[in-house]
Design a protein around this motif. Sequence first.
Motif, short mmCIF file in Angstrom:
data_model
loop_
_atom_site.label_atom_id
_atom_site.label_comp_id
_atom_site.label_asym_id
_atom_site.label_seq_id
_atom_site.Cartn_x
_atom_site.Cartn_y
_atom_site.Cartn_z
N VAL A 104 1.75 45.50 15.90
CA VAL A 104 2.17 46.47 16.91
C VAL A 104 3.47 47.16 16.45
O VAL A 104 3.60 48.38 16.54
CB VAL A 104 2.34 45.79 18.29
CG1 VAL A 104 2.94 46.77 19.30
CG2 VAL A 104 1.00 45.28 18.80
N THR A 105 4.41 46.37 15.90
CA THR A 105 5.65 46.95 15.38
C THR A 105 5.36 47.96 14.29
O THR A 105 5.90 49.07 14.27
CB THR A 105 6.57 45.84 14.81
OG1 THR A 105 6.68 44.81 15.78
CG2 THR A 105 7.94 46.38 14.48
N LEU A 106 4.46 47.58 13.35
CA LEU A 106 4.09 48.49 12.26
C LEU A 106 3.58 49.81 12.80
O LEU A 106 3.89 50.88 12.29
CB LEU A 106 3.01 47.85 11.38
CG LEU A 106 3.47 46.97 10.24
CD1 LEU A 106 2.27 46.41 9.51
CD2 LEU A 106 4.33 47.76 9.27
N HIS A 107 2.78 49.73 13.87
CA HIS A 107 2.23 50.95 14.46
C HIS A 107 3.34 51.86 14.96
O HIS A 107 3.29 53.08 14.77
CB HIS A 107 1.29 50.58 15.61
CG HIS A 107 0.85 51.75 16.43
ND1 HIS A 107 -0.18 52.58 16.03
CD2 HIS A 107 1.32 52.26 17.58
CE1 HIS A 107 -0.32 53.54 16.93
NE2 HIS A 107 0.57 53.37 17.89
N TYR A 108 4.36 51.28 15.58
CA TYR A 108 5.40 52.12 16.17
C TYR A 108 6.41 52.65 15.16
O TYR A 108 6.93 53.75 15.32
CB TYR A 108 6.11 51.38 17.31
CG TYR A 108 5.25 51.32 18.55
CD1 TYR A 108 4.97 52.50 19.25
CD2 TYR A 108 4.67 50.15 18.99
CE1 TYR A 108 4.16 52.49 20.37
CE2 TYR A 108 3.86 50.11 20.11
CZ TYR A 108 3.61 51.29 20.80
OH TYR A 108 2.79 51.28 21.90
N ILE A 109 6.72 51.90 14.09
CA ILE A 109 7.70 52.43 13.14
C ILE A 109 7.03 53.31 12.10
O ILE A 109 7.73 54.01 11.35
CB ILE A 109 8.53 51.33 12.44
CG1 ILE A 109 7.67 50.42 11.57
CG2 ILE A 109 9.34 50.52 13.43
CD1 ILE A 109 8.50 49.50 10.71
N GLY A 110 5.71 53.32 12.06
CA GLY A 110 4.98 54.10 11.06
C GLY A 110 5.53 55.49 10.78
O GLY A 110 5.87 55.82 9.64
N PRO A 111 5.66 56.35 11.80
CA PRO A 111 6.07 57.74 11.52
C PRO A 111 7.56 57.88 11.23
O PRO A 111 8.01 58.98 10.93
CB PRO A 111 5.74 58.48 12.82
CG PRO A 111 5.13 57.48 13.73
CD PRO A 111 5.38 56.13 13.22
#
Lengths: 215, 205
Positions: free
Chosen positions: B138-145
């Motif tokens: 979930v963290t990866l999804h949010y910091i992606g951009p």
Amino acid sequence: MSAPEKVPALPRAADLGLIGCHVCRLVCREAPDDDGGMECPRCGSALHRRKPASYTRTWALLLAAFMMYVPANLLPIMRTASLNDVDDNTILSGVKELWVNGSGDLAVIVFVASIMVPMLKFLVLGTLLISSQRRTDWAQLQRAKLYRLVEFIGYWSMLDVFVVALLSALVRFNVLSRVEPLPGVIFFGLTVVLTMLASMSFDPRLIWDSRDSDD
Amino acid sequence: MSTTSPEALQICEECDTVHRRRAMTHGEVGKCACCGATLEHYHSLDPNTMLALVLTAFVVFIQANLWPIVTLGLNGRQSSTTLWGAIIAMWQEQAQVIAVIAAATLFFFPLVKMLSIGWLLWFARQHRCAPGFVPIMVTLHYIGPWTMSEVFVLGALVAIVKAKVYFDVMADPGIYAYAVLTVLITIFARVDMRELWNMRMKESV
């Protein structure tokens, strides 16, 4: 169901009672008995048919970004001081300097990243918001492509901010020559962050929601 | 439609159209028939290869952050900087907002991204689910951009060209490390880490 003839009748998740998780993309069945809140069984994120309050949030962030954008362009972003003169640069004068000094290609890149991209984002997101709120089915595919473009190029505008940061750290020859950041660069950095947040809070599915105009 | 299980379906993130998943062959890209958005790439997400790439990226990232990026010369005096030099300079010059943005997008987020991808893959290669799998994904999804190393490389290039008019400019090893990092990031950008969600599904059943 008054679907226009040219659009092939592809099933949409909202019509089938399905929800795609925003985070892990799991296809979930809608559980309407829950009062309001639904959770993805796989990753625990909140499930929404559409991003919550997408129009309000996107408009608010876009307006805030625009308010930052005006001082970002009018105020100088960087001061170059040497023995006998002090020179304040705006974003535009930085582009001009590159052009005059014979780096036409870089001048074009900086012009596109710092001036065209933010303006394009305001225009595109504004157009998407207004057209989707009116639930028009005008140029849906082109609008979807525009959204994808804005998402893809958005963060490149940070270019000028990093240039100012590097030059400020590098050009430190006391009285001989110094570069300092000026308030314009802060406004510009905030513009980029706010436009990125604005495009993230816009739900591109709203572009296609005119198809099922009832409910 | 009621007989189809949810796992056999996928929903286009950009237009909400429901598609039936189908087996893909090498190099194939699944596009949404309605809006043209990419649904999924075919990739043989081989955890060993990926892990090797992450480790490489990690080593290069450390070098890019430790080594100076450029050196300027003026009348025999020299001045050089690293990424953290630039961040600290912004903090001291009343541009703390920019210092925070730069530290987050050029250091902390890329670091968290590499460490967590490495962690997940380390367990994935043993066909195990990493501890903390869900919060990490979930963290990866949010910091992606919010990782911007490639923009920084272009920024360094522009800074060099601007400085060249007034100073002697020498490129330092840090800039090469950044160039390599950009190539690695571009390779990574093609891999959709969300494939790992599906790997986990298979195990837990």
